[in-house]
Write an enzyme that holds these catalytic residues in place. Structure first.
Site, mmCIF file in Angstrom:
data_model
loop_
_atom_site.group_PDB
_atom_site.id
_atom_site.type_symbol
_atom_site.label_atom_id
_atom_site.label_comp_id
_atom_site.label_asym_id
_atom_site.label_seq_id
_atom_site.Cartn_x
_atom_site.Cartn_y
_atom_site.Cartn_z
ATOM 1 C CG ASP A 253 -7.203 -3.282 1.486
ATOM 2 O OD1 ASP A 253 -6.813 -3.741 1.100
ATOM 3 O OD2 ASP A 253 -6.414 -2.294 2.920
ATOM 4 C CG HIS B 174 -1.716 -0.713 0.985
ATOM 5 N ND1 HIS B 174 -3.632 -0.454 0.393
ATOM 6 C CD2 HIS B 174 -2.494 -2.195 1.385
ATOM 7 C CE1 HIS B 174 -4.007 -1.282 0.910
ATOM 8 N NE2 HIS B 174 -3.684 -2.615 1.313
ATOM 9 C CD GLU C 36 -4.351 -9.254 2.859
ATOM 10 O OE1 GLU C 36 -4.853 -7.957 1.941
ATOM 11 O OE2 GLU C 36 -4.438 -9.296 4.078
#
EC number: 3.4.13.22
Length: 279
Positions: free
Chosen positions: A168, A161, A250
Site C-alpha cells: 500500500d 499482502h 484501491e
C-alpha cells in the site's frame, strides 16, 4: 480496504544520499528492535526471499499505519512488532527502481503497509464481526454499514499482502515534512473530506486518505479530477513501468508481478528478527 483478487546523475546521487540520511530508522524504531528476540524462539521465520525495504531502498518513506492506532480498527494490529516494511527481494528492487525515477522528478514513494502476517488479517476479521466497535467509522468508512464489510469486499479472510509482493503506497513531494502522530480519541474527519480538513498527510493529494472504505478510492473514479487524478496516475504509471499491477478499487494497492510466492500466505511477525539474515 482489505479486498483481495485472485489474482549516474550527480545531482540525483547527491539527493539520494541526503534522503537516505533523512529516511534512516527513527530512534523509536531502533529502540523497538531491542529485546525483540525474547519469547519469540518458536515464531515462524521469513524465507530468504524476504528483505527489509529500508536495506534495499533507504530513501523510500515509511508510515506503517497498522503498527499504530491510526487505522480503521483503531488500535495496533496483531503481528506488527516494528514499524517497518518487509517485502520479497524482487518487490524491493522494483520499488527501488521506481523511487529513482521519482527522485529525479522531485518526489518520493511512501509505503503505508507491505507484507502483512495472517494473524493481522485474522485481527481484521475479528474486528469486522464485532458490529459494536465503530470508533473509527467517522474517518475510514463513514458511508458504509459495518455489517456489509465482508459482502462489499472491504474485509476478507485472506490478503495478497501476506504473500509478500503487495504494498500500500503513495507519493510525496520533496521536501516532505514528517506527518504528525495520531492521538487516539482526537476528532475524526471523513477520509474523503477536502485535504485541508482530513487527517494531515505529507503525501500528494489523491482525493481520499489511505484505507478509505469508499468508492471514491477506486483508482479511476470519474469524480476524481484535476491534480488529484494526475497524482493517482503519477503513482500508477511509475509503478506499472516496474512490473506492478494496481487493484482498481484501491488507488494505493499494488502487487509486483510475477509474485515470488503466488500461493503462499505467511504468518511471521513484522520484525527484523523474522528475517533470515536480520541485522
Amino acid at each position: 480496504m482489505r479486498r483481495i483478487r485472485t489474482a549516474p546523475h550527480a545531482p540525483l546521487a547527491a539527493a539520494a544520499v541526503l534522503l537516505a540520511l533523512a529516511a534512516a530508522p527513527a530512534p523509536a524504531q531502533a529502540a523497538s528492535e531491542q529485546g525483540q528476540g525474547q519469547g519469540q524462539g518458536h515464531e515462524p521465520k521469513a524465507p530468504r526471499e524476504f528483505v527489509a525495504l529500508h536495506d534495499v531502498a533507504p530513501t523510500i518513506r515509511q508510515d506503517i499505519r497498522y503498527f499504530t492506532a491510526h487505522n480503521f480498527v483503531g488500535e495496533p494490529i496483531d503481528g506488527y512488532r516494528q514499524p517497518m516494511c518487509i517485502v520479497t527481494k524482487d518487490t524491493a528492487k522494483a520499488l527501488a527502481r521506481a523511487q529513482r525515477s521519482l527522485l529525479a522528478r522531485g518526489y518520493t514513494l511512501k509505503v503505508y503497509d507491505c507484507y502483512r502476517p495472517q494473524r493481522a488479517v485474522d485481527h481484521f476479521v475479528r474486528w469486522a464481526k464485532d458490529l459494536d466497535d465503530q470508533k473509527m467509522k467517522t474517518e475510514f468508512y463513514p458511508r458504509v454499514d459495518k455489517n456489509r464489510l465482508f459482502e462489499d469486499g472491504y474485509i476478507a479472510e485472506k490478503s495478497g499482502h501476506s504473500r509478500g509482493s503487495t504494498v500500500d503506497i503513495t507519493v510525496a513531494e520533496l521536501p516532505a515534512r514528517p506527518t504528525r502522530p495520531y492521538h487516539p480519541g482526537e476528532p475524526l474527519v471523513p477520509c474523503y473530506a477536502p485535504r485541508e480538513e482530513r487527517f494531515p498527510d505529507n503525501s500528494v493529494d489523491t482525493g481520499t486518505g489511505f484505507d478509505c472504505f469508499d468508492t471514491l478510492s477506486h483508482t479511476d473514479d470519474p469524480r476524481i479530477t484535476g491534480k488529484q487524478r494526475a497524482n493517482r496516475q503519477l503513482l500508477k504509471t511509475t509503478l506499472e513501468r516496474e512490473g506492478f499491477s494496481n487493484l482498481p478499487e484501491e488507488w494505493w494497492h499494488f502487487t509486483h508481478k510475477p509474485e515470488t510466492f503466488p500461493d503462499t500466505y505467511f504468518d511471521f511477525p513484522v520484525s527484523r528478527h523474522s528475517l533470515t539474515s536480520h541485522r
